[in-house]
Design a protein around this motif. Structure first.
Motif, PDB file in Angstrom:
ATOM      1  N   ILE A 179       0.726  -1.045  -0.031  1.00  0.00           N
ATOM      2  CA  ILE A 179       0.061  -0.053   0.031  1.00  0.00           C
ATOM      3  C   ILE A 179       0.896   1.200   0.071  1.00  0.00           C
ATOM      4  CG2 ILE A 179      -1.718   1.250   1.342  1.00  0.00           C
ATOM      5  CD1 ILE A 179      -2.799  -1.189   0.002  1.00  0.00           C
ATOM      6  N   ASP A 180       1.970   1.091   0.690  1.00  0.00           N
ATOM      7  CA  ASP A 180       2.816   2.206   0.770  1.00  0.00           C
ATOM      8  C   ASP A 180       3.497   2.687  -0.604  1.00  0.00           C
ATOM      9  OD1 ASP A 180       2.186   2.732   3.658  1.00  0.00           O
ATOM     10  OD2 ASP A 180       3.800   1.771   4.439  1.00  0.00           O
ATOM     11  N   THR A 181       3.785   1.561  -1.224  1.00  0.00           N
ATOM     12  CA  THR A 181       4.479   1.553  -2.522  1.00  0.00           C
ATOM     13  C   THR A 181       3.449   2.397  -3.397  1.00  0.00           C
ATOM     14  OG1 THR A 181       5.837  -0.512  -2.376  1.00  0.00           O
ATOM     15  CG2 THR A 181       5.233   0.128  -4.834  1.00  0.00           C
ATOM     16  N   LEU A 182       2.013   2.082  -3.442  1.00  0.00           N
ATOM     17  CA  LEU A 182       1.174   2.408  -4.409  1.00  0.00           C
ATOM     18  C   LEU A 182       0.935   4.034  -3.993  1.00  0.00           C
ATOM     19  CD1 LEU A 182      -1.566  -0.117  -4.621  1.00  0.00           C
ATOM     20  CD2 LEU A 182       0.133   0.249  -6.039  1.00  0.00           C
ATOM     21  N   ARG A 183       0.951   4.162  -2.719  1.00  0.00           N
ATOM     22  CA  ARG A 183       0.795   5.774  -2.358  1.00  0.00           C
ATOM     23  C   ARG A 183       2.006   6.439  -2.801  1.00  0.00           C
ATOM     24  NH1 ARG A 183       0.379   4.753   2.525  1.00  0.00           N
ATOM     25  NH2 ARG A 183      -1.926   4.881   2.722  1.00  0.00           N
ATOM     26  N   SER A 184       3.276   6.038  -2.596  1.00  0.00           N
ATOM     27  CA  SER A 184       4.434   6.602  -3.115  1.00  0.00           C
ATOM     28  C   SER A 184       4.417   6.863  -4.663  1.00  0.00           C
ATOM     29  CB  SER A 184       5.838   5.917  -2.630  1.00  0.00           C
ATOM     30  OG  SER A 184       5.677   5.847  -1.231  1.00  0.00           O
ATOM     31  N   MET A 186       2.019   7.188  -6.553  1.00  0.00           N
ATOM     32  CA  MET A 186       0.948   8.260  -7.083  1.00  0.00           C
ATOM     33  C   MET A 186       1.484   9.590  -6.746  1.00  0.00           C
ATOM     34  SD  MET A 186      -1.660   6.697  -8.678  1.00  0.00           S
ATOM     35  CE  MET A 186      -2.973   5.481  -8.360  1.00  0.00           C
ATOM     36  N   ARG A 187       2.087   9.737  -5.616  1.00  0.00           N
ATOM     37  CA  ARG A 187       2.906  10.971  -5.144  1.00  0.00           C
ATOM     38  C   ARG A 187       3.913  11.502  -5.970  1.00  0.00           C
ATOM     39  NH1 ARG A 187       6.967  13.131  -2.073  1.00  0.00           N
ATOM     40  NH2 ARG A 187       6.438  14.849  -0.888  1.00  0.00           N
ATOM     41  N   ALA A 261      -4.745   0.793  -8.263  1.00  0.00           N
ATOM     42  CA  ALA A 261      -4.962   1.848  -7.619  1.00  0.00           C
ATOM     43  C   ALA A 261      -5.590   2.693  -8.849  1.00  0.00           C
ATOM     44  CB  ALA A 261      -4.043   2.668  -6.758  1.00  0.00           C
ATOM     45  N   ALA A 263      -6.030   7.431  -9.335  1.00  0.00           N
ATOM     46  CA  ALA A 263      -6.274   8.696  -8.414  1.00  0.00           C
ATOM     47  C   ALA A 263      -6.196   9.792  -9.344  1.00  0.00           C
ATOM     48  CB  ALA A 263      -4.911   8.948  -7.771  1.00  0.00           C
ATOM     49  N   TRP A 265      -5.648  13.852 -10.356  1.00  0.00           N
ATOM     50  CA  TRP A 265      -4.713  15.252  -9.782  1.00  0.00           C
ATOM     51  C   TRP A 265      -4.801  16.205 -10.838  1.00  0.00           C
ATOM     52  CZ3 TRP A 265      -2.977  16.463  -5.181  1.00  0.00           C
ATOM     53  CH2 TRP A 265      -1.810  17.529  -5.236  1.00  0.00           C
TER      54      TRP A 265
END
Length: 302
Positions: A179-184, A186-187, A261, A263, A265
């Motif tokens: 989950i942290d990999t997906l979040r990083s 996207m960021r 995922a 997102a 932006w």
């Protein structure tokens, strides 16, 4: 006139020019037709290398473009600078160069640096390290020009898992929880950054694109970008509100069996005719699991 010339020649052969009567002998001569059909000059003759039509690869012409879309097995002839360093950005995570040339080559990540001080062409094959499945064939023609940077893409965006993936991308993806990999990821994309080992290229419309459906919203991934890592790939497109009233982008509208995922932006709520970027992360190489059928308790009776 032709008849008399032939008669004189025969008279000379049978006794010289002493016989005046022989000079008067006339021999009929049929004209010979020496005309040749025009198609004789073109039948079974290969087209010249500079002929119009076909791709530059097919014509074996020098490709001046810095953007090269290459197919395995097809040689591309490109100019490079003589006496300077040239940079070739490859689609492989760990490229490997095979050549018999005396040119100097150096590999850094997915980039190959080439330098030569000779006028002789430099031929090479570029492959993924540890795999001979696909090879890109290049002929570099040295010229007295400034240093060149070439960007190579595989035709059809034919990315095979394990072929162009980078060990750096694998390490980056596995260095933290999923989950942290997906979040990083996207960021990084939102900030305009490319994660370690990932490659960015224009989206090939012949590939499978995300399927999104939301009333009042149009999606354009054909003119977007694709970012490829080890086990994750990101399709970057544009969503536009065409409903005439404010709408909230629903990420679940792009859901699919291989989607990890989604997102939007920099906006998640769009006014009329406003647009935003949309990122759809998919899992590389995964296929839907086969399912078995459950027998109905109704037995087919409605």
């Amino acid at each position: 006139m032709v008849k008399k010339v032939l008669a004189v020649a025969l008279a000379a052969a049978f006794g010289g020019f002493g016989s005046a009567g022989a000079s008067e002998v006339e021999i009929p001569v049929e004209p010979v037709n020496f005309s040749v059909p025009a198609n004789v000059m073109s039948n079974n003759v290969p087209r010249p290398t500079g002929a119009s039509g076909g791709s530059s690869s097919q014509r074996n012409a020098v490709n001046e473009s810095p953007q090269l879309t290459m197919a395995p097995g097809v040689n591309e002839i490109v100019p490079v600078a003589i006496g300077h360093l040239n940079r070739i950005v490859t689609p492989f995570g760990e490229p490997q160069v095979t050549t018999t040339s005396d040119a100097t080559t150096e590999i850094r990540d997915n980039v190959v640096y080439v330098a030569t001080d000779q006028q002789a062409p430099v031929t090479m094959f570029i492959t993924q390290k540890g795999s001979e499945a696909k090879a890109l064939s290049l002929t570099l023609v040295p010229r007295r020009i400034p240093p060149r940077e070439l960007f190579i893409e595989l035709e059809g965006a034919a990315f095979t898992p394990g072929l162009v993936s980078s060990p750096k991308a694998e390490r980056w993806e596995t260095s933290q929880p999923y989950i942290d990999t997906l979040r990083s990821l996207m960021r990084s994309i939102a900030l305009g950054e490319i994660p370690q080992g990932y490659t960015l290229h224009e989206t090939d419309p012949r590939t499978t694109l995300p399927s999104c459906s939301q009333p009042g919203v149009t999606y354009d991934f054909v003119n977007g970008q694709t970012m490829t890592g080890h086990k994750l790939s990101v399709s970057i497109g544009v969503a536009r509100n065409v409903s005439g009233q404010p709408l909230e982008i629903k990420e679940q509208a792009c859901g699919n069996w291989n989607v990890a995922a989604v997102a939007a932006w920099p906006r998640n709520v769009l006014g009329p005719n406003q647009k935003t970027e949309l990122y759809v992360v998919t899992k590389i190489g995964e296929r839907p699991e086969p399912t078995s059928q459950r027998p109905s308790l109704l037995g087919g009776v409605q």
